[in-house]
Scaffold this active site. Structure first.
Site, PDB file in Angstrom:
ATOM      1  N   GLU A  34      47.236 -15.684  28.657  1.00  0.00           N
ATOM      2  CA  GLU A  34      48.243 -15.043  28.458  1.00  0.00           C
ATOM      3  C   GLU A  34      49.231 -14.566  29.961  1.00  0.00           C
ATOM      4  OE1 GLU A  34      45.780 -12.104  26.436  1.00  0.00           O
ATOM      5  OE2 GLU A  34      45.854 -13.241  24.928  1.00  0.00           O
ATOM      6  N   HIS A  89      43.897 -15.899  33.100  1.00  0.00           N
ATOM      7  CA  HIS A  89      44.034 -15.875  31.451  1.00  0.00           C
ATOM      8  C   HIS A  89      45.356 -16.589  31.106  1.00  0.00           C
ATOM      9  CE1 HIS A  89      44.117 -14.625  27.627  1.00  0.00           C
ATOM     10  NE2 HIS A  89      42.742 -14.239  27.495  1.00  0.00           N
ATOM     11  N   ASN A 123      36.909  -8.941  26.727  1.00  0.00           N
ATOM     12  CA  ASN A 123      38.177  -8.604  27.362  1.00  0.00           C
ATOM     13  C   ASN A 123      38.841  -7.916  26.395  1.00  0.00           C
ATOM     14  OD1 ASN A 123      40.802  -9.150  28.333  1.00  0.00           O
ATOM     15  ND2 ASN A 123      40.976 -11.144  27.711  1.00  0.00           N
ATOM     16  N   TRP A 124      38.869  -6.574  26.851  1.00  0.00           N
ATOM     17  CA  TRP A 124      39.725  -5.791  26.088  1.00  0.00           C
ATOM     18  C   TRP A 124      41.262  -5.789  25.992  1.00  0.00           C
ATOM     19  CZ3 TRP A 124      36.565  -0.577  26.896  1.00  0.00           C
ATOM     20  CH2 TRP A 124      35.190  -0.729  26.650  1.00  0.00           C
ATOM     21  N   LYS A 125      41.993  -6.310  26.838  1.00  0.00           N
ATOM     22  CA  LYS A 125      43.151  -6.802  26.944  1.00  0.00           C
ATOM     23  C   LYS A 125      43.872  -5.420  26.989  1.00  0.00           C
ATOM     24  CE  LYS A 125      42.663 -11.230  24.632  1.00  0.00           C
ATOM     25  NZ  LYS A 125      43.141 -12.134  23.942  1.00  0.00           N
ATOM     26  N   GLY A 169      43.105 -15.528  19.489  1.00  0.00           N
ATOM     27  CA  GLY A 169      43.610 -14.414  18.650  1.00  0.00           C
ATOM     28  C   GLY A 169      44.179 -14.880  17.404  1.00  0.00           C
ATOM     29  N   GLU A 229      39.148 -21.577  27.414  1.00  0.00           N
ATOM     30  CA  GLU A 229      39.789 -21.031  26.327  1.00  0.00           C
ATOM     31  C   GLU A 229      41.044 -21.681  25.728  1.00  0.00           C
ATOM     32  OE1 GLU A 229      38.966 -16.359  26.418  1.00  0.00           O
ATOM     33  OE2 GLU A 229      40.755 -16.533  27.555  1.00  0.00           O
TER      34      GLU A 229
HETATM   35  P1  PGA Z   1      40.218 -13.816  21.219  1.00  0.00           P
HETATM   36  O1  PGA Z   1      40.361 -13.640  22.593  1.00  0.00           O
HETATM   37  O2  PGA Z   1      38.668 -13.636  21.136  1.00  0.00           O
HETATM   38  O3  PGA Z   1      40.783 -12.328  20.547  1.00  0.00           O
HETATM   39  O4  PGA Z   1      40.497 -14.966  20.416  1.00  0.00           O
HETATM   40  C1  PGA Z   1      39.812 -14.341  23.527  1.00  0.00           C
HETATM   41  C2  PGA Z   1      40.469 -13.933  25.124  1.00  0.00           C
HETATM   42  O5  PGA Z   1      41.749 -14.133  25.167  1.00  0.00           O
HETATM   43  O6  PGA Z   1      39.843 -14.003  26.134  1.00  0.00           O
END
Ligand code: PGA
Length: 250
Positions: free
Chosen positions: A96, A94, A9-11, A172, A166
């Site tokens: 976020e 997700h 997941n490159w966000k 993060g 998650e």
């Molecule tokens: P992270 O993110 O590996 O940077 O903790 C995972 C995600 O949000 O899918």
């Protein structure tokens, strides 16, 4: 029986050119991939470039989000009709999106149905916040997000859904769940799936996500109910992502 699945997941990272370059590095470094699914999920604007970089390889493409409507007056949104010939996977719900964009379980459920209707595999993200974890609400949150996210989905359809567990406090932060805790939560999610859909629950892939690194991947990925990982930060560095895929290799 469940094929391991690692998704990056490159966000909101990488320009189109940078995304293309990273995809090319991954194509070179992931030539060994067999019997495992690996998907790259760049931002929308880079999907076409990454698709061309990974053409004729084992790598697959995913989007990070999607609207539930096919078309219409939804400025700034991307529909399943636009994605269906471009990607195989779409990350939905997700944390976020839930946190910063107010996405509800009901909205996420509509997106899951829209994805399935158009032949896309949803990667449905669920997970508890730190406060919920500390209040001992983890299982009730996971049960609610699973049930509401998959409401109205048939047993036939759920086999093509991927769940990503998650924990929000692990995303993060550099503080991943322990392999033991992650396994326990993923087993709990599978039990919920079994209650909803019966035996097909054993075919549904459940990923762990949240600060997955080359160092912790081997232990996380050998757990019986963890079928892969949704990788954020470490998916932006080719050597780290390649090492994580290696750890998932059967
Ligand atoms: P992270 O993110 O590996 O940077 O903790 C995972 C995600 O949000 O899918």
């Amino acid at each position: 029986m469940r094929k391991p699945f690692i998704a990056g997941n490159w966000k909101m990272n990488k320009t189109v050119d940078e995304a293309y370059d990273l995809a090319i590095e991954l194509v070179t470094g992931l030539r060994f991939v067999r019997d495992i699914d690996v998907a790259l999920c760049p931002p929308f604007v880079s999907l076409t470039a990454v698709k061309s970089a990974i053409a004729n390889t084992m790598l697959k493409l995913g989007a990070q989000n999607m609207h539930d409507q096919d078309r219409g007056a939804f400025t700034g949104e991307i529909s399943p009709v636009m994605l269906k010939d471009l990607v195989e996977y779409v990350i939905l719900g997700h944390s976020e999106r839930r946190q910063h964009f107010g996405e509800s379980d009901a909205f996420i459920n509509r997106k899951v149905h829209a994805a399935l209707r158009h032949g896309l595999h949803p990667i449905l993200c669920i997970g508890e916040t730190l406060e919920q974890n500390e209040r001992g609400e983890t299982e009730s949150v996971l049960a609610r997000q699973t049930r509401e996210g998959l409401a109205g989905v048939s047993a036939d359809q759920v086999a093509s859904v991927v769940i990503a567990y998650e924990p929000v406090w692990a995303i993060g932060t550099g503080r991943a769940a322990t392999a033991e805790d992650a396994q326990q939560r993923c087993a709990f999610i599978r039990q919920e799936l079994r209650a909803m859909f019966g035996e097909v629950a054993d075919a549904v892939r459940i990923q762990y996500g949240g600060s997955v690194t080359p160092a912790n991947a081997p232990e996380l990925l050998c757990q019986p109910d963890i079928d892969g990982a949704l990788v954020g930060g470490a998916s932006l560095k080719s050597e780290d992502f390649i090492a994580i895929v290696r750890a998932a290799h059967p």
